[in-house]
Write a protein that holds these residues in place. Sequence first.
Motif, PDB file in Angstrom:
ATOM      1  N   HIS A  88       0.805  -1.218   0.000  1.00  0.00           N
ATOM      2  CA  HIS A  88       0.000   0.000   0.000  1.00  0.00           C
ATOM      3  C   HIS A  88       0.835   1.263   0.000  1.00  0.00           C
ATOM      4  CE1 HIS A  88      -4.322  -0.933   0.370  1.00  0.00           C
ATOM      5  NE2 HIS A  88      -3.838  -2.119   0.649  1.00  0.00           N
ATOM      6  N   VAL A 106       5.396  -0.795   2.644  1.00  0.00           N
ATOM      7  CA  VAL A 106       4.295  -0.949   3.593  1.00  0.00           C
ATOM      8  C   VAL A 106       3.233  -1.879   3.006  1.00  0.00           C
ATOM      9  CG1 VAL A 106       2.515   0.266   4.906  1.00  0.00           C
ATOM     10  CG2 VAL A 106       4.724   1.383   4.450  1.00  0.00           C
ATOM     11  N   LEU A 108      -0.405  -4.329   3.743  1.00  0.00           N
ATOM     12  CA  LEU A 108      -1.554  -4.761   4.542  1.00  0.00           C
ATOM     13  C   LEU A 108      -1.763  -6.236   4.259  1.00  0.00           C
ATOM     14  CD1 LEU A 108      -4.263  -1.962   4.253  1.00  0.00           C
ATOM     15  CD2 LEU A 108      -2.743  -2.464   6.162  1.00  0.00           C
ATOM     16  N   TRP A 145      -0.528   6.948   8.181  1.00  0.00           N
ATOM     17  CA  TRP A 145      -1.558   5.954   8.473  1.00  0.00           C
ATOM     18  C   TRP A 145      -2.912   6.303   7.843  1.00  0.00           C
ATOM     19  CZ3 TRP A 145      -1.784   1.089   9.327  1.00  0.00           C
ATOM     20  CH2 TRP A 145      -2.965   0.500   9.797  1.00  0.00           C
ATOM     21  N   VAL A 148      -3.313   4.741   4.512  1.00  0.00           N
ATOM     22  CA  VAL A 148      -3.579   3.301   4.591  1.00  0.00           C
ATOM     23  C   VAL A 148      -5.066   3.069   4.833  1.00  0.00           C
ATOM     24  CG1 VAL A 148      -3.117   1.188   5.899  1.00  0.00           C
ATOM     25  CG2 VAL A 148      -1.243   2.777   5.405  1.00  0.00           C
ATOM     26  N   SER A 151      -7.216   3.221   1.929  1.00  0.00           N
ATOM     27  CA  SER A 151      -6.813   2.251   0.898  1.00  0.00           C
ATOM     28  C   SER A 151      -6.199   2.932  -0.316  1.00  0.00           C
ATOM     29  CB  SER A 151      -7.996   1.375   0.485  1.00  0.00           C
ATOM     30  OG  SER A 151      -8.393   0.570   1.558  1.00  0.00           O
ATOM     31  N   LYS A 153      -2.822   4.032  -2.339  1.00  0.00           N
ATOM     32  CA  LYS A 153      -1.391   3.734  -2.474  1.00  0.00           C
ATOM     33  C   LYS A 153      -0.645   5.062  -2.420  1.00  0.00           C
ATOM     34  CE  LYS A 153      -1.883  -0.516  -5.165  1.00  0.00           C
ATOM     35  NZ  LYS A 153      -2.288  -1.274  -4.045  1.00  0.00           N
TER      36      LYS A 153
END
Length: 180
Positions: A88, A106, A108, A145, A148, A151, A153
């Motif tokens: 992500h 990073v 998920l 954060w 993230v 969702s 990128k």
Amino acid sequence: MINTDARSIARHFEDAEHQAMPHQLFTLVFPMNAAKSHVLLGMKKRGFGCSKYEGLGGKVELGESIDEGAIRELNEESGLLATRFEKHGMLLFYYEDNPVAMEVHVYLVSDYMGDVVETDEMRPEWFGINELPFAQMWPDAARWWPHVLRSKKFVGRFWFKADKLTIAHEEFSSVESFSF
């Protein structure tokens, strides 16, 4: 010195000055529960980042891909084996007193096998996705954060002072893909 690690994708996002720096590859892996309401963090018990919560992960070893490094580090630090995961973000960290950039990928994790276990290096703990302990994390975490959670990128670049805590400058950009 030129960043010659073929696994690095930073050159697609950096200016010439930073492309010329050597890069060390790392991963940050965030397993989510099935409801996507909680994320697993680890309290670092030793080494760089001791006493901070962070994603699970670490250095990518020679001979392994970045994805393989993410899977291995997750397993070593939590006992979980990722079966479905997606990159992500990428974080690039530059420090005043270090000529080597940290290139952090990073991930998920949406599916995994195994049970969470404490290791010599990490004490894993589940947190609500909107209740992360940012005061006990690296100062950049609160900045990226939210990307993230949406969702999206992203690529985040952070310039730190010599104390490794003070962010002198930061840049963010959204990206469509990490495939090149």
